[in-house]
Design a protein around this motif. Structure first.
Motif, PDB file in Angstrom:
ATOM      1  N   GLY A   1      -2.453   7.098   4.611  1.00  0.00           N
ATOM      2  CA  GLY A   1      -3.452   8.048   4.911  1.00  0.00           C
ATOM      3  C   GLY A   1      -4.688   7.290   5.400  1.00  0.00           C
ATOM      4  N   ALA A   2      -6.000   8.193   5.182  1.00  0.00           N
ATOM      5  CA  ALA A   2      -7.151   7.467   5.457  1.00  0.00           C
ATOM      6  C   ALA A   2      -7.176   6.231   4.790  1.00  0.00           C
ATOM      7  CB  ALA A   2      -8.043   8.597   5.300  1.00  0.00           C
ATOM      8  N   ALA A   3      -7.151   6.637   3.365  1.00  0.00           N
ATOM      9  CA  ALA A   3      -7.520   5.365   2.560  1.00  0.00           C
ATOM     10  C   ALA A   3      -6.689   4.185   2.473  1.00  0.00           C
ATOM     11  CB  ALA A   3      -7.702   5.857   1.322  1.00  0.00           C
ATOM     12  N   THR A  48       9.591   6.446   3.975  1.00  0.00           N
ATOM     13  CA  THR A  48       9.686   5.691   2.758  1.00  0.00           C
ATOM     14  C   THR A  48       9.010   5.862   1.525  1.00  0.00           C
ATOM     15  OG1 THR A  48       9.919   3.754   4.411  1.00  0.00           O
ATOM     16  CG2 THR A  48      10.193   3.442   2.205  1.00  0.00           C
ATOM     17  N   PRO A  49       9.352   7.219   1.085  1.00  0.00           N
ATOM     18  CA  PRO A  49       8.783   7.528  -0.283  1.00  0.00           C
ATOM     19  C   PRO A  49       8.836   6.323  -1.570  1.00  0.00           C
ATOM     20  CG  PRO A  49      10.612   8.905   0.243  1.00  0.00           C
ATOM     21  CD  PRO A  49      10.630   7.880   0.969  1.00  0.00           C
ATOM     22  N   VAL A  50       7.744   6.136  -1.944  1.00  0.00           N
ATOM     23  CA  VAL A  50       7.916   5.346  -3.389  1.00  0.00           C
ATOM     24  C   VAL A  50       8.239   6.410  -4.196  1.00  0.00           C
ATOM     25  CG1 VAL A  50       6.574   4.048  -4.867  1.00  0.00           C
ATOM     26  CG2 VAL A  50       6.221   3.766  -2.349  1.00  0.00           C
ATOM     27  N   SER A 107      -2.886  18.839  -2.028  1.00  0.00           N
ATOM     28  CA  SER A 107      -2.736  20.265  -1.117  1.00  0.00           C
ATOM     29  C   SER A 107      -2.094  19.912   0.119  1.00  0.00           C
ATOM     30  CB  SER A 107      -4.336  20.323  -0.674  1.00  0.00           C
ATOM     31  OG  SER A 107      -4.950  19.344   0.184  1.00  0.00           O
ATOM     32  N   TYR A 108      -1.647  20.732   0.982  1.00  0.00           N
ATOM     33  CA  TYR A 108      -0.797  20.765   2.258  1.00  0.00           C
ATOM     34  C   TYR A 108       0.299  19.877   1.877  1.00  0.00           C
ATOM     35  CZ  TYR A 108      -4.008  23.346   5.129  1.00  0.00           C
ATOM     36  OH  TYR A 108      -5.002  24.343   5.412  1.00  0.00           O
ATOM     37  N   PRO A 109       1.116  20.306   0.768  1.00  0.00           N
ATOM     38  CA  PRO A 109       2.414  19.422   0.282  1.00  0.00           C
ATOM     39  C   PRO A 109       3.252  19.101   1.545  1.00  0.00           C
ATOM     40  CG  PRO A 109       2.441  21.599  -0.469  1.00  0.00           C
ATOM     41  CD  PRO A 109       1.215  21.637  -0.061  1.00  0.00           C
ATOM     42  N   LEU A 169      -6.699   1.677  -6.651  1.00  0.00           N
ATOM     43  CA  LEU A 169      -6.534   3.135  -6.492  1.00  0.00           C
ATOM     44  C   LEU A 169      -7.814   3.418  -5.515  1.00  0.00           C
ATOM     45  CD1 LEU A 169      -6.358   2.684  -9.846  1.00  0.00           C
ATOM     46  CD2 LEU A 169      -5.211   4.764  -9.233  1.00  0.00           C
ATOM     47  N   CYS A 170      -7.482   4.283  -4.366  1.00  0.00           N
ATOM     48  CA  CYS A 170      -8.343   4.625  -3.451  1.00  0.00           C
ATOM     49  C   CYS A 170      -8.028   6.246  -2.935  1.00  0.00           C
ATOM     50  CB  CYS A 170      -8.713   3.676  -2.428  1.00  0.00           C
ATOM     51  SG  CYS A 170      -7.038   3.326  -1.582  1.00  0.00           S
ATOM     52  N   GLY A 171      -9.250   6.555  -2.201  1.00  0.00           N
ATOM     53  CA  GLY A 171      -9.044   7.873  -1.694  1.00  0.00           C
ATOM     54  C   GLY A 171      -8.585   9.231  -2.523  1.00  0.00           C
ATOM     55  N   VAL A 209       0.897  -1.131  -0.129  1.00  0.00           N
ATOM     56  CA  VAL A 209      -0.036  -0.076  -0.104  1.00  0.00           C
ATOM     57  C   VAL A 209       0.906   1.273  -0.020  1.00  0.00           C
ATOM     58  CG1 VAL A 209      -1.760   1.437   1.404  1.00  0.00           C
ATOM     59  CG2 VAL A 209      -1.734  -1.138   1.258  1.00  0.00           C
ATOM     60  N   ILE A 210       0.725   2.093  -0.911  1.00  0.00           N
ATOM     61  CA  ILE A 210       1.447   3.534  -0.993  1.00  0.00           C
ATOM     62  C   ILE A 210       0.565   4.411  -0.319  1.00  0.00           C
ATOM     63  CG2 ILE A 210       2.766   5.079  -2.422  1.00  0.00           C
ATOM     64  CD1 ILE A 210       2.715   2.858  -4.776  1.00  0.00           C
ATOM     65  N   GLY A 211       1.187   5.049   0.908  1.00  0.00           N
ATOM     66  CA  GLY A 211       0.462   6.020   1.651  1.00  0.00           C
ATOM     67  C   GLY A 211      -0.080   5.556   2.944  1.00  0.00           C
ATOM     68  N   GLU A 225       5.055   4.553   3.892  1.00  0.00           N
ATOM     69  CA  GLU A 225       4.799   6.001   4.042  1.00  0.00           C
ATOM     70  C   GLU A 225       5.769   6.933   3.685  1.00  0.00           C
ATOM     71  OE1 GLU A 225       1.887   7.967   4.555  1.00  0.00           O
ATOM     72  OE2 GLU A 225       3.201   9.568   4.811  1.00  0.00           O
ATOM     73  N   LYS A 226       5.574   7.926   3.174  1.00  0.00           N
ATOM     74  CA  LYS A 226       6.536   9.041   2.807  1.00  0.00           C
ATOM     75  C   LYS A 226       7.098   9.743   4.093  1.00  0.00           C
ATOM     76  CE  LYS A 226       6.407  11.886  -0.717  1.00  0.00           C
ATOM     77  NZ  LYS A 226       5.822  13.329  -1.368  1.00  0.00           N
ATOM     78  N   THR A 227       6.117  10.119   4.877  1.00  0.00           N
ATOM     79  CA  THR A 227       6.522  11.027   6.272  1.00  0.00           C
ATOM     80  C   THR A 227       6.857  10.119   7.432  1.00  0.00           C
ATOM     81  OG1 THR A 227       4.041  10.974   7.037  1.00  0.00           O
ATOM     82  CG2 THR A 227       4.724  12.850   5.249  1.00  0.00           C
TER      83      THR A 227
END
Ligand SMILES: Cc1cc2nc3c(=O)[nH]c(=O)nc-3n(C[C@H](O)[C@H](O)[C@H](O)COP(=O)(O)OP(=O)(O)OC[C@H]3O[C@@H](n4cnc5c(N)ncnc54)[C@H](O)[C@@H]3O)c2cc1C
Length: 447
Positions: free
Chosen positions: A11-13, A132-134, A205-207, A415-417, A7-9, A32-34
């Motif tokens: 976040g909520a999704a 870990t940014p993809v 948004s909010y990069p 894809l989601c979110g 899963v990339i990210g 997750e990047k952050t």
């Protein structure tokens, strides 16, 4: 370990996608990047997090635009608010529903919401690699074969432009979150092989919260169409004159904000509004910002505010005519709007700030009434995409199966979110759509 699903990210999704796939027995790795999971959730709802919208699920779905509603219908029905909310309350989150249907934690905050999500990931034994940014989704012979990760994410250095202060103290929340977050060693600079990838990298948004539109670049590279990206649920910046930056901080309750394109009304929203040093913000502005952004290139867009909804011109005129001649007009205006706005309204009406009612002539009186019903706020300069709560546009819904969230073009990709072309109004709708599409993507990737 070769994961079954990447899963990339987180976040909520992505969190719900990972949890669902792992609950169904799959080995799931989240990249997750952050340095935290749920970074954007942490700044949501001004740090309180409006987790979902209450009410019949049909009403929740209808709050979205028709094509978006049609797309999310199946997912939101399968993972509705009456399932999502108990997942939080069963783990100790106390929630209440505001009169407008928005569901918030009572005493706790978005941090508690994210802690509960972490708990679900731990229980389902989801592996999460932070920082870990993809960099790339790898495809061979049209099939997903894995992802390539990059160097640790270096960010969080603050906002480049000091003037771009996010709403509701989100900047403070975010910098707190990012600086104090636990950083685990990431799976950096590697190729990770897998057959299924869930793309949940959010919008742009909010990069500084990690969302820099990476998902759209990959989607395009893989042959997907990305529908035009515009700001949504964003503040609006205005040209100077008549807009006055000195009004920054003035808030208006229960007005009707209207946007006119070349004089013709294109959007209106009733509620509260806040003047900022660059223009306007607050619920009414967020409510019409998407339509403004979409029409921005079509001509000149001006904003105006009806300061007295439900009261008509003759009623206001009557109230003015009843005033004691010795009363300053500004004090009458300050009965219904903040004192600091009175000089602006008077200026727009061609009335000296210190005029008493006895000196008010007919022409400026008519102008004053007109301005109370349609106060010119200014011409739209821009709707900053990076300041929006969501970005409208995204991966075309015609290329994703709404029953499974599977790409119709690339086998093994889901894809989601927010990466999808879905953007709901303010009110918990966006998290709900992200949770639901994530849940379905996870379930399908596991099957
Ligand atoms: C200030 C603000 C307040 C909001 N308040 C609310 C609210 O109260 N209620 C509501 O319903 N909605 C709210 N929203 C909207 C809501 O937060 C989003 O709709 C939702 O978070 C979208 O979920 P998502 O999982 O698609 O994306 P996100 O939650 O943004 O998650 C995407 C994740 O992917 C990661 N990522 C990105 N690129 C990469 C990469 N290359 N490699 C690895 N990871 C990557 C990001 O770091 C991020 O963690 C708010 C948004 C903002 C900005």
């Amino acid at each position: 370990m070769k994961p079954d699903v990447v899963v990339i990210g987180a976040g909520a999704a992505g969190i719900f996608a990972a949890w669902r796939a792992a609950s169904l027995g799959k080995k799931v790795l989240v990249l997750e990047k952050t340095s935290r999971i749920g970074t954007k959730i942490l700044i949501s709802g001004g740090g309180k997090c409006n987790i979902a919208h209450d009410g019949p699920i049909g009403d929740v779905i209808r709050a979205f635009r028709k094509n978006e509603a049609d797309f999310i219908r199946s997912a939101v029905n399968r993972f509705p608010n009456r399932t999502i909310v108990p997942m939080f309350t069963n783990k100790g989150l106390e929630v209440y529903t505001r009169p407008d249907g928005r569901i918030f934690p009572v005493h706790q905050t978005a941090k508690d919401v994210v802690a509960i999500l972490q708990d679900y990931l731990d229980e389902a034994k989801v592996e999460v690699s932070l920082n870990t940014p993809v960099e790339e989704i790898l495809v061979e012979d049209g099939q997903i074969i894995g992802v390539r990760t990059g160097a640790p994410f270096e960010k969080h250095k603050g906002y480049a432009n000091k003037e771009d202060k996010p709403r509701f103290g989100a900047k403070a929340l975010l910098s707190d979150v990012l600086q104090t977050g636990t950083t685990r060693a990431g799976l950096n600079d590697q190729i990770i092989h897998c057959d299924k990838v869930i793309l949940a990298a959010g919008g742009s948004s909010y990069p500084n919260s990690g969302t820099t539109g990476d998902g759209w670049k990959w989607a395009r590279d893989l042959g997907h169409t990305v529908e035009k990206l515009t700001a949504a649920l964003a503040p609006v910046y205005l040209e100077l004159d008549p807009f006055d930056p000195e009004l920054s901080g003035v808030s208006l309750d229960d007005i009707i904000l209207k946007a006119r394109l070349n004089g013709k009304e294109i959007a209106r929203w009733q509620g509260d509004m806040l003047f900022t040093h660059q223009g306007v913000s607050g619920p009414t502005v967020l409510g019409i910002s998407r339509l403004i952004a979409e029409n921005f290139t079509e001509g000149e867009i001006k904003l105006e505010a009806d300061l007295a909804p439900g009261i008509d011109h003759p009623q206001i005129t009557e109230a003015i005519l009843k005033q004691d001649g010795r009363r300053p007009i500004s004090s009458f205006i300050a009965d219904s709007v903040p004192q600091r706005l009175a000089p602006y309204i008077l200026r727009q009406s061609g009335i000296d700030e210190y005029t008493f009612f006895a000196k008010l002539e007919k022409k400026p009186r008519i102008k004053l009434v007109e301005n109370i019903k349609a106060l010119p706020l200014g011409t739209v300069r821009t709707v900053p995409l990076e300041k929006g709560e969501v970005v409208a546009g995204g991966v075309s819904l015609t290329e994703v199966d709404p029953q499974t969230m599977a790409s119709k073009l690339v086998p093994g990709l889901y894809l989601c979110g927010e990466v999808l072309d879905v953007a709901g109004p303010v009110g918990g709708y966006n998290l709900q759509a992200a949770f639901a599409t994530g849940y379905v993507a996870g379930e399908s990737a596991a099957s």
